[in-house]
Design an enzyme around this catalytic site. Structure first.
Site, PDB file in Angstrom:
ATOM      1  CE1 TYR B 105      -4.260  -1.232  -0.105  1.00 39.10           C
ATOM      2  CE2 TYR B 105      -3.585  -2.656   1.694  1.00 39.10           C
ATOM      3  CZ  TYR B 105      -4.495  -2.318   0.712  1.00 39.10           C
ATOM      4  OH  TYR B 105      -5.637  -3.054   0.550  1.00 39.10           O
ATOM      5  CD  GLU B 206      -0.531 -31.397   9.417  1.00 33.57           C
ATOM      6  OE1 GLU B 206      -0.090 -32.567   9.483  1.00 33.57           O
ATOM      7  OE2 GLU B 206      -1.390 -31.041   8.600  1.00 33.57           O
ATOM      8  CG  ASP B 258      -3.092 -35.057   9.396  1.00 32.79           C
ATOM      9  OD1 ASP B 258      -3.124 -35.352  10.600  1.00 32.79           O
ATOM     10  OD2 ASP B 258      -3.857 -34.239   8.861  1.00 32.79           O
TER      11      ASP B 258
END
Lengths: 388, 388
Positions: B105, B206, B258
């Site tokens: 910005y 995780e 996982d």
């Protein structure tokens, strides 16, 4: 080697065990008496969701439904409800801290039985987590215990810093001594004890990155604030924590989000509750929360009241993002929600739909962090330029 | 009312200002001497990304490119680079803490100029954040300063608890006294000072919800661990923090995800680095990190080594999730990465592709939190059943 359980958790477990036991004891007694086992549960449907304009929160109405074992259309759901209740009950007794995903896995198995023709039939207790989640919600409304009170944990994004001491577990934590980091709120914020606080208001910032900046620049110390971020759509723990800051400590709560329908809905979830989970609102919503900004009149000013915009025309040209179709659709939906039907909100939404423009908080820090910290936020608060 | 700046930040600012000044002084001198201004910057292309199998990290090669002002194809990028450098430099001098979104910005505006035919032309400095981000990365490799060292902040998801004291800003924080909450890692973890630590290893989880459970059940206290969560794909600060725990404190780092290609890639980002941002790896990667699980042989066992599975056949039937097409595709990609070309990883990926099955960590807590905490994790660590 045994691990010492937090004394707070031991008490919470005892309470949840007692409530669950009480609530399901009747059912067991019915079965022992040879009566038909059934549960009477408050309805969680949209038609039983009421906006209480007095208290300014979403609530469940008085409708209930029966879940009966001897009704063929109900027996599967009945079985699921008892299965879930027994898993939670056992987890409580075994000092476990399941998540909703765990509960899904713990209950998931195949039941093998003979049907009325003598054939062997296999049926899963549940297939998808949305099934087990729905059953868990039934248990929440049936027992009037939020899942957090049953020591069911979840991921948690909320953070806080400020001049305040709390007790969590067996520790006392000074939220003014977190360095450049922050305190990550626990998933069971009802178990937090507020020890002492030296602050005049709570500022909830949607965006974690803006929270980091304000924290680092010493905003909360300079303006005596408790600074919270929900890091996007708020989770239950952050909502409950903010509600408690407001209700128990009497601190005004200001919410700072992007100027877009997504940001306004975040404010709405903090204040009124989530539409599809209205039974939580009574505990999680903060009806007195105020929308500090960024508002459409902050961007464009307001001829009616003579309010000047915080952005120049050049800044608007550089910073404004064009609204997408999904934003427009969302804004049209918000216009029809009861709690957005105030003159101020209708004006906001009309300007949005007319200008088709949105703005991120970062556009304000783009003007300089000092502008956000020492001009925009204090000026808005001091002049009462918020929306209820 | 002035806010006291953290003494740590003051020092960091001074260093970054000095490096930036030094690196761009030459350029200014060239201009003053009437020479052509140009920058020589290391190439961040994939072809200049090398896997160093000795050090086990991704690195930038020696290729560089020139960014020259007097080349028409380059002048826009040249302008952007100097614009970004000057914005960062000013932010440092003004005690600001911009985010990468802010930098976008701050630099975004329209340049109006007359072209060689005398027509007025308008051109934006940049339109999308990906343009300004790319320029920022050029500055990182050109100055050899990570953006965090230039006090550029970002959102941050990582959390930590454990028997350890750190200094952050001007505070000393005891990471063993966080109650049921946790310490949210700061976006500039290089500024953290490790004071003392009483732990034998680091466990990185995780999933935030699993972190919450292990924390609540006292895992880190019982097993003398520093417990970290990346809450999904790890951000830079979490990676740098874990690397420092390993490198400076000599603590082994175990990663628990996982059992699916997404989880394995999380491990890979911790260990080797991110493929498209290899210049960060030298600072952010932890080449000694070990993959603790969940592995395919944990689920199915391994006839070759006689390893027994951690799941029974019934549990496999209840817990396993069928791999999706995207999972299969991702696994095939992983098979071709240099660092997955070890016999152990090739075996893992082959089992995955053969069984087309994945498993979440929550399936293990579904067997009971005690199973995960007191059987699976300690057994895997004690028997050396990890993958390098």
């Amino acid at each position: 080697m045994a691990v010492k359980m937090s004394s707070i958790d031991i008490k919470a477990r005892e309470k949840a065990v007692k409530v669950l036991h009480e609530k399901f004891r009747e059912l067991a007694e019915k079965i022992l008496r040879g009566e038909e086992p059934k549960l009477i549960i408050p309805k969680r449907t949209l038609s039983n969701t009421i906006y209480d304009s007095e208290r300014k929160i979403l609530l469940l109405g008085n409708d209930t439904f029966e879940r009966s074992f001897l009704d063929v259309r109900e027996s599967r759901k009945f079985m699921q409800t008892l299965l879930m209740a027994s898993i939670i009950y056992e987890a409580l007794l075994n000092n476990e801290y399941p998540t909703i995903r765990d509960l899904y896995y713990r209950g998931k198995h195949t039941i093998r039985y003979r049907d009325y023709k003598g054939r062997t039939v296999e049926e899963n207790t549940w297939d998808e987590q949305k099934e087990s989640d729905s059953v868990l919600r039934d248990i929440e409304v049936y027992t009037n215990l939020l899942r957090e009170e049953m020591l069911i944990l979840s991921k948690e994004k909320g953070k806080v810093v400020g001049d305040m001491r709390i007790r969590s577990g067996d520790d006392i934590i000074d939220l003014s001594k977190m360095g450049h980091g922050a305190y990550a709120i626990e998933p069971t914020p009802d178990l937090i004890e507020f020890i002492d606080v030296n602050a005049e208001f709570v500022l909830v910032v949607e965006k974690d990155a803006v929270f980091q900046q304000l924290h680092r620049a010493g905003f909360w110390r300079k303006y005596k604030a408790i600074l919270v971020t929900s890091a996007g759509q708020p989770d239950r723990a952050t909502r409950r924590f903010v509600r408690r800051l407001n209700e128990e400590l009497g601190l005004p709560v200001y919410i700072l989000t992007d100027a877009d329908p997504y940001g306004w809905y975040i404010y709405s979830v903090f204040k009124i509750g989530s539409i599809t989970l209205s039974y939580e609102s009574e505990r999680l919503a903060t009806p007195k929360a105020l929308f500090l900004g960024v508002s459409m009149t902050d961007i464009f000013g307001d001829k009616e009241t003579g309010k000047k915009p915080y952005l120049s025309e050049v800044e608007r040209r550089n910073f404004i993002i064009k609204a997408k179709k999904a934003d427009i659709k969302r804004a049209q939906e918000l216009m029809n929600y009861e709690w957005f039907k105030t003159p101020r909100w209708q004006k906001e939404l009309k300007i949005f739909l007319e200008k088709k423009s949105k703005l991120e908080i970062e556009a304000l820090t783009g003007k300089g962090l000092k502008f956000l910290m020492d001009t925009y936020i204090p000026q808005k608060i001091n002049s009462g330029d918020w929306i209820d």
